[in-house]
Design a protein around this motif. Structure first.
Motif, mmCIF file in Angstrom:
data_model
loop_
_atom_site.group_PDB
_atom_site.id
_atom_site.type_symbol
_atom_site.label_atom_id
_atom_site.label_comp_id
_atom_site.label_asym_id
_atom_site.label_seq_id
_atom_site.Cartn_x
_atom_site.Cartn_y
_atom_site.Cartn_z
ATOM 1 N N ASP A 1 -9.628 -8.446 6.051
ATOM 2 C CA ASP A 1 -8.699 -8.138 4.969
ATOM 3 C C ASP A 1 -8.030 -9.427 4.495
ATOM 4 O OD1 ASP A 1 -6.675 -7.299 3.293
ATOM 5 O OD2 ASP A 1 -6.069 -5.614 4.542
ATOM 6 N N ARG A 2 -8.369 -9.857 3.281
ATOM 7 C CA ARG A 2 -7.833 -11.120 2.753
ATOM 8 C C ARG A 2 -6.312 -11.089 2.664
ATOM 9 N NH1 ARG A 2 -6.558 -12.912 -2.424
ATOM 10 N NH2 ARG A 2 -7.329 -10.964 -3.344
ATOM 11 N N TYR A 3 -5.759 -9.962 2.246
ATOM 12 C CA TYR A 3 -4.310 -9.865 2.095
ATOM 13 C C TYR A 3 -3.607 -9.971 3.449
ATOM 14 C CZ TYR A 3 -5.598 -8.214 -2.546
ATOM 15 O OH TYR A 3 -6.133 -8.115 -3.809
ATOM 16 N N PRO B 1 4.896 -14.467 -6.173
ATOM 17 C CA PRO B 1 3.821 -14.128 -7.124
ATOM 18 C C PRO B 1 2.439 -14.377 -6.519
ATOM 19 C CG PRO B 1 4.771 -16.261 -7.659
ATOM 20 C CD PRO B 1 5.579 -15.719 -6.515
ATOM 21 N N PHE B 2 1.512 -13.507 -6.858
ATOM 22 C CA PHE B 2 0.116 -13.601 -6.417
ATOM 23 C C PHE B 2 -0.014 -13.606 -4.899
ATOM 24 C CE2 PHE B 2 0.570 -16.300 -10.316
ATOM 25 C CZ PHE B 2 0.071 -15.362 -11.215
ATOM 26 N N GLY B 3 0.891 -12.888 -4.210
ATOM 27 C CA GLY B 3 0.816 -12.774 -2.763
ATOM 28 C C GLY B 3 1.234 -14.008 -2.002
ATOM 29 N N GLN C 1 -1.062 -15.957 7.792
ATOM 30 C CA GLN C 1 -0.878 -17.396 7.635
ATOM 31 C C GLN C 1 0.551 -17.737 7.215
ATOM 32 O OE1 GLN C 1 -3.469 -19.122 4.718
ATOM 33 N NE2 GLN C 1 -2.710 -21.203 5.016
ATOM 34 N N HIS C 2 1.077 -16.990 6.256
ATOM 35 C CA HIS C 2 2.449 -17.227 5.810
ATOM 36 C C HIS C 2 3.444 -16.957 6.933
ATOM 37 C CE1 HIS C 2 0.892 -16.203 1.502
ATOM 38 N NE2 HIS C 2 0.604 -17.440 1.853
ATOM 39 N N VAL D 1 1.448 -1.313 3.095
ATOM 40 C CA VAL D 1 0.290 -0.508 3.479
ATOM 41 C C VAL D 1 0.723 0.896 3.894
ATOM 42 C CG1 VAL D 1 -1.485 -0.243 5.248
ATOM 43 C CG2 VAL D 1 -1.191 -2.447 4.104
ATOM 44 N N SER D 2 1.812 0.980 4.628
ATOM 45 C CA SER D 2 2.238 2.279 5.154
ATOM 46 C C SER D 2 2.921 3.146 4.110
ATOM 47 C CB SER D 2 3.179 2.070 6.347
ATOM 48 O OG SER D 2 2.535 1.358 7.386
#
Length: 290
Positions: A59-61, A236-238, A67-68, A250-251
């Motif tokens: 899952d890229r997101y 912005p943009f995740g 990472q953040h 997600v939940s």
């Protein structure tokens, strides 16, 4: 002597029940939920084993949020901790320490929405406090989109550090009260300078406080959600998405409770992997000194 005579089971039973209901059962329930494909409020989904965890790996997101979060943890374990220790040492010696302590304690008394409002104003482009000050001193060329893609994560970490520093400072100030004055005076009589006194007397005495601060800094960064939700909603943009906010989205937005529970389990495992060994090591060092 019989064990029943030593342990007041009747007295402990309510505490055990409450601890199980509020502590152990939610953890077990979350782990079980993470092994299902539960969506929305339709009840428990079908058992799918480790599919949610396999999905996380691709899952890229989620990976960007992970990472953040790692960056936020490293920042939180260094900048606010060091600043809080510095402020605690300065305020511990200050004459008007009560007034100064109150001033530095203010961020801790503010709610997350209040802090988000303050820092959103500070970061506002052109009319925000930072840009106004830069213009006033002739450094307008340094203006940035502080909540834009390039700066948003650092901006959020600084806003969070403003609050965390106040909390850590209070803990360090409490720890400084346990520094034995007789040891400090003895070290000075023996010719130790301030740096040597700090290293060999103050730091060891602050170990319990440091243990609390480091654990709180790690868990606080790992669970960061409120500031991201109030200020950027992951954008912005995740670029400001973190694990806590990803689990929330997600939940409660996507309704994928099974998948969100898997993210929650990952967060809990990461926290345990850091905090438990750290606490054991610090306790061992404390016992060796005693």
């Amino acid at each position: 002597m019989r064990l029943k005579a030593l342990v007041p089971w009747g007295f402990l039973a309510p505490a055990v029940i409450v601890f199980t209901a509020l502590g152990i059962w939610p953890i077990v329930r979350t782990v079980v939920l993470s092994l299902t494909n539960t969506v929305g409020t339709r009840g428990d989904g079908a058992f799918i084993g480790l599919e949610n965890y396999v999905r996380l790996a691709g899952d890229r997101y989620f990976l960007e949020a992970f990472q953040h979060t790692v960056i936020w943890i490293v920042f939180n374990l260094t900048v606010p901790v060091a600043l809080a220790l510095f402020l605690a040492l300065m305020l511990n010696r200050a004459v008007q320490s009560k007034v100064l302590k109150t001033m530095f304690f203010i961020p801790l008394a503010l709610s997350a929405p209040a802090i988000a409002t303050i820092w959103t104003f500070i970061y506002q482009q052109d009319t925000g406090l930072i840009d106004v000050v830069l213009n006033a001193v002739g450094l307008g060329q340094l203006q940035q989109q502080w909540l834009g893609p390039d700066w948003v994560l650092l901006s959020l970490m600084i806003a969070g550090a403003w609050r965390e520093t106040a909390f850590f400072m209070v803990i360090f100030l409490a720890g400084l009260t346990s520094v034995p004055e007789e040891l400090v005076e003895a070290a000075r009589i023996d010719g130790a300078n301030r740096r040597q006194v700090f290293r060999h007397v103050t730091i060891p005495a602050l170990r319990p406080a440091t243990m609390i601060v480091m654990s709180s800094a790690f868990i606080g960064a790992l669970l960061t959600t409120d500031l991201v939700l109030a200020m950027t909603k992951g954008g912005p943009f995740g670029q400001s998405d973190v694990l806590g906010y990803r689990m929330y989205v997600v939940s409660f937005f996507n309704g994928e409770f099974g998948y969100g529970a898997a993210i929650g389990v990952v967060i809990a495992v990461i926290a345990a992997a850091f905090v438990i060994p750290y606490l054991l090591r610090m306790n061992r060092m404390q016992e060796e000194e005693n």
